[in-house]
Scaffold this motif. Structure first.
Motif, PDB file in Angstrom:
ATOM      1  N   ASP A  32       0.815  -1.217   0.000  1.00 30.54           N
ATOM      2  CA  ASP A  32       0.000   0.000   0.000  1.00 30.54           C
ATOM      3  C   ASP A  32       0.851   1.269   0.000  1.00 30.54           C
ATOM      4  OD1 ASP A  32      -2.391  -1.376   0.001  1.00 30.54           O
ATOM      5  OD2 ASP A  32      -2.567  -1.375   2.187  1.00 30.54           O
ATOM      6  N   ILE A  33       2.119   1.137   0.398  1.00 31.65           N
ATOM      7  CA  ILE A  33       2.947   2.336   0.542  1.00 31.65           C
ATOM      8  C   ILE A  33       4.281   2.267  -0.205  1.00 31.65           C
ATOM      9  CG2 ILE A  33       1.985   3.136   2.729  1.00 31.65           C
ATOM     10  CD1 ILE A  33       4.262   1.691   4.158  1.00 31.65           C
ATOM     11  N   VAL A  34       4.647   1.087  -0.724  1.00 26.88           N
ATOM     12  CA  VAL A  34       5.965   0.894  -1.339  1.00 26.88           C
ATOM     13  C   VAL A  34       5.827   0.167  -2.672  1.00 26.88           C
ATOM     14  CG1 VAL A  34       8.214  -0.228  -1.017  1.00 26.88           C
ATOM     15  CG2 VAL A  34       7.084   0.821   0.918  1.00 26.88           C
ATOM     16  N   VAL A  35       6.651   0.552  -3.655  1.00 24.81           N
ATOM     17  CA  VAL A  35       6.730  -0.134  -4.947  1.00 24.81           C
ATOM     18  C   VAL A  35       8.189  -0.534  -5.198  1.00 24.81           C
ATOM     19  CG1 VAL A  35       4.719   1.009  -5.956  1.00 24.81           C
ATOM     20  CG2 VAL A  35       6.973   2.039  -6.231  1.00 24.81           C
ATOM     21  N   GLU A  36       8.396  -1.227  -6.294  1.00 31.69           N
ATOM     22  CA  GLU A  36       9.751  -1.661  -6.659  1.00 31.69           C
ATOM     23  C   GLU A  36      10.652  -0.472  -6.906  1.00 31.69           C
ATOM     24  OE1 GLU A  36      10.842  -4.600  -6.361  1.00 31.69           O
ATOM     25  OE2 GLU A  36       8.945  -5.649  -6.171  1.00 31.69           O
ATOM     26  N   PRO A  37      11.910  -0.543  -6.612  1.00 26.62           N
ATOM     27  CA  PRO A  37      12.688  -1.672  -6.113  1.00 26.62           C
ATOM     28  C   PRO A  37      12.680  -1.805  -4.593  1.00 26.62           C
ATOM     29  CG  PRO A  37      14.189   0.117  -6.633  1.00 26.62           C
ATOM     30  CD  PRO A  37      12.795   0.583  -7.008  1.00 26.62           C
ATOM     31  N   LEU A  38      12.143  -0.831  -3.884  1.00 26.25           N
ATOM     32  CA  LEU A  38      12.141  -0.869  -2.420  1.00 26.25           C
ATOM     33  C   LEU A  38      11.279  -2.017  -1.891  1.00 26.25           C
ATOM     34  CD1 LEU A  38      13.217   0.511   0.112  1.00 26.25           C
ATOM     35  CD2 LEU A  38      11.265   2.067   0.027  1.00 26.25           C
ATOM     36  N   LEU A  39      10.228  -2.374  -2.610  1.00 27.45           N
ATOM     37  CA  LEU A  39       9.343  -3.453  -2.170  1.00 27.45           C
ATOM     38  C   LEU A  39      10.113  -4.766  -2.053  1.00 27.45           C
ATOM     39  CD1 LEU A  39       6.496  -4.431  -1.465  1.00 27.45           C
ATOM     40  CD2 LEU A  39       6.103  -4.761  -3.908  1.00 27.45           C
ATOM     41  N   SER A  40      10.883  -5.121  -3.055  1.00 29.63           N
ATOM     42  CA  SER A  40      11.669  -6.362  -3.014  1.00 29.63           C
ATOM     43  C   SER A  40      12.713  -6.319  -1.907  1.00 29.63           C
ATOM     44  CB  SER A  40      12.369  -6.601  -4.353  1.00 29.63           C
ATOM     45  OG  SER A  40      11.426  -6.843  -5.354  1.00 29.63           O
ATOM     46  N   PHE A  41      13.364  -5.161  -1.752  1.00 30.79           N
ATOM     47  CA  PHE A  41      14.379  -5.018  -0.706  1.00 30.79           C
ATOM     48  C   PHE A  41      13.756  -5.216   0.674  1.00 30.79           C
ATOM     49  CE2 PHE A  41      16.515  -2.448   2.477  1.00 30.79           C
ATOM     50  CZ  PHE A  41      17.814  -2.937   2.396  1.00 30.79           C
ATOM     51  N   ASP A  42      12.630  -4.560   0.942  1.00 31.07           N
ATOM     52  CA  ASP A  42      11.967  -4.678   2.244  1.00 31.07           C
ATOM     53  C   ASP A  42      11.473  -6.099   2.491  1.00 31.07           C
ATOM     54  OD1 ASP A  42      12.434  -2.090   3.012  1.00 31.07           O
ATOM     55  OD2 ASP A  42      10.362  -1.421   2.841  1.00 31.07           O
ATOM     56  N   ALA A  43      10.902  -6.732   1.475  1.00 31.10           N
ATOM     57  CA  ALA A  43      10.385  -8.095   1.637  1.00 31.10           C
ATOM     58  C   ALA A  43      11.518  -9.052   1.996  1.00 31.10           C
ATOM     59  CB  ALA A  43       9.678  -8.542   0.362  1.00 31.10           C
ATOM     60  N   GLU A  44      12.640  -8.937   1.317  1.00 27.18           N
ATOM     61  CA  GLU A  44      13.780  -9.807   1.608  1.00 27.18           C
ATOM     62  C   GLU A  44      14.351  -9.506   2.996  1.00 27.18           C
ATOM     63  OE1 GLU A  44      16.312 -12.851   1.362  1.00 27.18           O
ATOM     64  OE2 GLU A  44      14.678 -12.428  -0.050  1.00 27.18           O
ATOM     65  N   ALA A  45      14.455  -8.244   3.350  1.00 29.78           N
ATOM     66  CA  ALA A  45      14.972  -7.863   4.664  1.00 29.78           C
ATOM     67  C   ALA A  45      14.050  -8.377   5.775  1.00 29.78           C
ATOM     68  CB  ALA A  45      15.128  -6.350   4.754  1.00 29.78           C
ATOM     69  N   PHE A  46      12.733  -8.324   5.542  1.00 27.11           N
ATOM     70  CA  PHE A  46      11.776  -8.824   6.535  1.00 27.11           C
ATOM     71  C   PHE A  46      11.935 -10.329   6.735  1.00 27.11           C
ATOM     72  CE2 PHE A  46       7.628 -10.514   7.789  1.00 27.11           C
ATOM     73  CZ  PHE A  46       7.401  -9.784   8.942  1.00 27.11           C
ATOM     74  N   LYS A  47      12.063 -11.056   5.631  1.00 28.26           N
ATOM     75  CA  LYS A  47      12.255 -12.514   5.724  1.00 28.26           C
ATOM     76  C   LYS A  47      13.534 -12.839   6.483  1.00 28.26           C
ATOM     77  CE  LYS A  47       9.741 -13.421   1.459  1.00 28.26           C
ATOM     78  NZ  LYS A  47       9.867 -13.744   0.038  1.00 28.26           N
ATOM     79  N   GLN A  48      14.599 -12.092   6.194  1.00 30.25           N
ATOM     80  CA  GLN A  48      15.869 -12.311   6.887  1.00 30.25           C
ATOM     81  C   GLN A  48      15.731 -11.993   8.385  1.00 30.25           C
ATOM     82  OE1 GLN A  48      18.855 -13.514   5.741  1.00 30.25           O
ATOM     83  NE2 GLN A  48      17.795 -13.978   3.837  1.00 30.25           N
ATOM     84  N   ALA A  49      15.030 -10.915   8.711  1.00 27.61           N
ATOM     85  CA  ALA A  49      14.860 -10.531  10.112  1.00 27.61           C
ATOM     86  C   ALA A  49      14.038 -11.576  10.872  1.00 27.61           C
ATOM     87  CB  ALA A  49      14.187  -9.166  10.209  1.00 27.61           C
ATOM     88  N   CYS A  50      13.066 -12.180  10.203  1.00 23.54           N
ATOM     89  CA  CYS A  50      12.262 -13.217  10.855  1.00 23.54           C
ATOM     90  C   CYS A  50      13.061 -14.516  11.025  1.00 23.54           C
ATOM     91  CB  CYS A  50      10.995 -13.493  10.049  1.00 23.54           C
ATOM     92  SG  CYS A  50       9.806 -12.151  10.108  1.00 23.54           S
TER      93      CYS A  50
END
Length: 160
Positions: free
Chosen positions: A72-90
């Motif tokens: 709702d607030i982010v698009v590519e390329p930041l979306l992919s970066f955040d999604a990967e960072a979130f998975k890594q943080a979890c």
């Protein structure tokens, strides 16, 4: 009559030529602008993104649900970066500072493209780190894209 008509045609041709030379394909940067609307919008996007990241501390969040909120607030390329960072943080929990608050204290050089916007901003961060709470100001170049009629964060980089 022909001389008068010829005079007006030459005058029109000169005006059209001059107007054509004044049009510039490069984005316009207006100095001294307030950019209050842009500042408020960008600040709200950063706040919403920070709330999503802070959810890691509050409760166990499903990755798919978190990414849907992020869309709702982010698009590519930041979306992919955040999604990967979130998975890594979890997967590999780490000491990540919590955002207590943020405020854009300065904005300048706002440029618009067709469906893009770029600006230089300074954000005042209030953070809660492992040893203590702290505050800092960081300059960024932020890029936004308009998607479905709504501005979203696309990317941002520290500006020195």
């Amino acid at each position: 009559m022909k001389k008068t008509l010829l005079f007006f045609l030459i005058l029109i041709a000169i005006l059209m030529h001059t107007k054509g030379n004044l049009a510039d394909a490069n984005p316009v940067i207006e100095e001294g602008m307030n950019y209050e609307k842009e500042r408020a919008m960008i600040e709200e996007l950063f706040k919403e993104r920070s709330k999503l990241w802070n959810n890691i501390y509050e409760r166990n969040v499903e990755t798919s649900q978190w990414i849907e909120g992020l869309k709702d607030i982010v698009v590519e390329p930041l979306l992919s970066f955040d999604a990967e960072a979130f998975k890594q943080a979890c997967e590999y929990p780490t000491d990540m500072d919590k955002v207590l608050g943020l405020k854009i204290v300065h904005i300048e050089n706002v440029t618009y493209g067709r469906d893009t916007m770029e600006a230089k901003i300074k954000i005042h961060w209030k953070m809660d780190g492992l040893p203590s709470k702290y505050e800092e100001e960081i300059d960024y170049i932020v890029a936004l894209k308009k998607e479905n009629g709504k501005w979203k964060l696309s990317d941002y980089n520290v500006y020195q």
